[in-house]
Enzyme design. Structure first.
Site, PDB file in Angstrom:
ATOM      1  N   GLU A 132     131.086  37.242  54.500  1.00  0.00           N
ATOM      2  CA  GLU A 132     130.968  38.577  53.920  1.00  0.00           C
ATOM      3  C   GLU A 132     131.828  38.721  52.669  1.00  0.00           C
ATOM      4  OE1 GLU A 132     128.831  40.690  54.682  1.00  0.00           O
ATOM      5  OE2 GLU A 132     128.245  40.411  56.768  1.00  0.00           O
ATOM      6  N   ASP A 262     119.107  33.613  58.389  1.00  0.00           N
ATOM      7  CA  ASP A 262     118.338  34.136  57.264  1.00  0.00           C
ATOM      8  C   ASP A 262     118.730  33.611  55.882  1.00  0.00           C
ATOM      9  OD1 ASP A 262     120.757  35.460  57.537  1.00  0.00           O
ATOM     10  OD2 ASP A 262     119.942  37.475  57.464  1.00  0.00           O
ATOM     11  N   GLU A 356     117.096  47.953  64.339  1.00  0.00           N
ATOM     12  CA  GLU A 356     117.785  46.674  64.236  1.00  0.00           C
ATOM     13  C   GLU A 356     117.049  45.567  64.977  1.00  0.00           C
ATOM     14  OE1 GLU A 356     121.512  45.743  62.631  1.00  0.00           O
ATOM     15  OE2 GLU A 356     119.681  46.474  61.672  1.00  0.00           O
ATOM     16  N   GLU A 374     116.923  45.130  53.212  1.00  0.00           N
ATOM     17  CA  GLU A 374     116.010  43.984  53.170  1.00  0.00           C
ATOM     18  C   GLU A 374     114.547  44.382  52.984  1.00  0.00           C
ATOM     19  OE1 GLU A 374     119.802  42.572  54.698  1.00  0.00           O
ATOM     20  OE2 GLU A 374     118.525  44.253  55.312  1.00  0.00           O
ATOM     21  N   THR A 460     122.168  37.040  47.813  1.00  0.00           N
ATOM     22  CA  THR A 460     121.748  37.718  49.041  1.00  0.00           C
ATOM     23  C   THR A 460     122.322  39.121  49.135  1.00  0.00           C
ATOM     24  OG1 THR A 460     121.446  37.375  51.422  1.00  0.00           O
ATOM     25  CG2 THR A 460     123.655  36.957  50.518  1.00  0.00           C
TER      26      THR A 460
END
Length: 581
Positions: A132, A262, A356, A374, A460
């Site tokens: 992160e 992902d 989710e 997304e 991303t």
């Protein structure tokens, strides 16, 4: 006669139903006035959230929109792994910087940079997520937006993250202490990380090396990617979800394209695009073929066991896989991108947001929705690739849902459960960094922007890295922010023949034709639960009572009888041979 009438009415009903279904696929062009209005509304949404953060939370990491207060690391009860994003370094402000540039607000951007330079330090005794911190913080500093100062901060942070790579395999630890590295027993004994956590470093680290001229960051990231590739299942070419960073042994072997994996697949392709390294293209192609062979089930993407790829490992999908259609657009595979996006849009329409996690029959498995970007990301890329106005209307639907169900006086609040509509006192930094950025870009025209997006690739976290990095291993100029009144959008007059030669050609692709067979994919599975905001909605009136069934059965019998009489009479008329029956 009655039979003829019955046949005629049945045909009329079918025609009208077909017309109604066609009207649900909104492909009519959106007027410029409406598009401009939605663009400005998305801009206002960003500033509503941004000002709420600056006035009520800064210099804290996040805004708590229900409390109108800031959240620091340790300032409130721990939320578990979610808090690993917080490092007491004004996370939301840093993550938001290039959204200000996208909006053309250079004055506020320069003010924000000065705040970062004067108020942010990474010398904090706090344990953070390596993944992160890399994508949200380092990914910004590597872009030399402001006279190089942010690059200096980025290099400082890069060296603080490097000890995480000191493992037997070269795959980084999941967490690190910004001040002490791994010099705590808890971190030293930590062994597990997710595939995405380890495989989403190469863009930011390589950019840092090429901008500073110090190769160590890129070398570490490449080694981690090489090791992950070596650990794939050699028969299926699939990746697991969690592995041991010291031994390389898989801890969780379920394989999909959502949470835990992902962005590893994303960075295989984008590393090739940004860095020009052919090995990453080959890896992506092998992984992509495996995903489409084993995980893709029509528009759905279902997790399997990496070592038994014909066996599903779970019966639900998670919201993070909504990035996949956007990645498919980037790779040039538009048809399945349209299909999966349409499935996700129908899930959103049923529940107001994409939960989710949702089951294979599209019911809620985990109802939380933290305003993730997304789905909007994929919507933006599909619209850019196809020019289909349908995706503008999809974006409009998302915008109105955010305004109706997430907006609060102090920003935008995450939805605790899409079934109840209750809020959560949380506004992640990605809401400003990604969600509102993609929403604005969807409605903006190239001439509205002060940068030419064709010269960049999105990370991303939706940060911009210059494609010119592929040509350099040393410092380069990222870009010059052009005068707002001077345009700078670029690409508006690009030669369309270039795109018509692509395969598949966006100019010959008709997304509506791809979406049409999926029209009732979600609603046709089973009746949705009525939303609490409208408990008496027509969605409740779907049960067929016994009396209704009996009446309909009787009508069907009568209609069949008269239709039979019609056929016999017509046959007799043609053959001129009639029998009494």
């Amino acid at each position: 006669m009655w039979a003829a009438i019955f046949v005629f009415v049945h045909i009329v009903i079918l025609i009208e139903a077909s017309k109604h279904a066609e009207s649900n696929d909104t492909t009519q062009p959106m007027s410029k006035a409406e598009r401009d209005s939605l663009k400005e509304e998305s801009r206002d949404m960003f500033y509503h959230a941004y000002r709420a953060y600056m006035q009520n939370a800064y210099p804290a990491d996040e805004l708590m929109p229900l409390s109108c207060a800031g959240r620091w690391r340790g300032s409130h009860a721990s939320r578990g792994d979610i808090d690993d994003t917080l490092g007491n370094f004004s996370l939301t402000l840093i993550d938001t910087l290039d959204t200000l540039v996208i909006l053309g607000d250079i004055t506020e951007f320069e003010h924000a940079v000065k705040l970062v330079m004067s108020g942010v330090s990474f010398d904090n005794d706090v344990v953070v997520s390596v993944f992160e911190t890399n994508i949200r913080v380092l990914g910004h500093g590597v872009m030399r937006w402001y006279a190089g100062e942010l690059l200096d901060l980025a290099k400082d942070l890069g060296y603080r993250l490097l000890p995480a790579f000191n493992t037997t395999t070269g795959i980084p630890h999941a967490r690190i202490n910004l001040r002490h590295g791994l010099k705590t027993q808890k971190l030293e004994w930590s062994r597990e990380t997710c595939t995405a956590c380890a495989g989403t470093m190469v863009l930011e680290m390589a950019a840092l090396s090429r901008l500073t001229g110090e190769p160590i960051f890129e070398e570490k990231a490449h080694r981690a990617m090489d090791e992950l590739w070596r650990l794939r299942h050699r028969s299926s070419d699939l990746m697991g979800t969690v592995l041991n960073v010291q031994s390389g042994v898989w801890v969780r072997r379920d394989s999909g394209v959502g949470a835990g994996i992902d962005s590893y697949y994303e960075y295989c392709l984008k590393a090739y695009i940004l860095l020009g390294d052919d090995r990453y293209l080959g890896r992506f192609q092998k992984h992509y073929s495996a995903v489409m062979k084993y995980i893709s089930r029509g528009p759905m993407l279902l997790d399997v066991h990496m070592h038994r790829p014909h066996t599903n490992s779970r019966n639900f999908m998670d919201a993070l896989l909504a990035f996949w259609p956007g990645l498919q657009v980037l790779s040039g595979d538009l048809k399945p991108a349209v299909e999966t996006h349409e499935m996700l849009y129908q899930v959103m329409q049923r529940h107001n947001f994409i939960p989710e996690a949702f089951t294979t029959d599209f019911q809620v498995h985990w109802g939380q929705h933290p305003l993730r970007p997304e789905f909007l990301e994929s919507t933006y890329f599909l619209h850019r690739a196809t020019g289909d106005p349908y995706y503008l209307n999809v974006g409009k639907h998302v915008l109105k849902a955010l305004q109706k169900y997430a907006r609060v006086p102090c920003g935008y609040a995450a939805v605790k459960d899409v079934r109840t509509g209750l809020h959560e006192d949380r506004m992640d930094s990605f809401v400003l960094a990604e969600t509102f950025k993609y929403l604005f870009l969807l409605f903006a025209e190239p001439e509205d922007l002060v940068v030419d997006l064709d010269e960049f690739i999105f990370t991303t976290e939706a940060h911009l890295l210059p494609l010119s990095l592929a040509r350099s291993h040393s410092n380069v100029t990222v870009f010059s922010i052009t005068d707002v009144n001077g345009g700078g959008g670029g690409g508006a007059g690009a030669d369309e023949s270039e795109y018509s030669r692509q395969c598949p050609s966006p100019l010959r692709l008709f997304p509506a034709a791809v979406r049409r067979p999926l029209r009732n994919l979600v609603d046709g599975v089973c009746p949705p639960h009525p939303h609490p905001s409208n408990p008496h909605s027509s969605q409740q009136q779907r049960k067929l009572l016994a009396t209704q069934f009996q009446v309909r059965l009787l009508l069907l019998i009568v209609a069949t009888y008269f239709f039979y009489r019609f056929l016999v009479t017509f046959s007799c008329f043609v053959s001129s041979v009639c029998h009494v029956f």
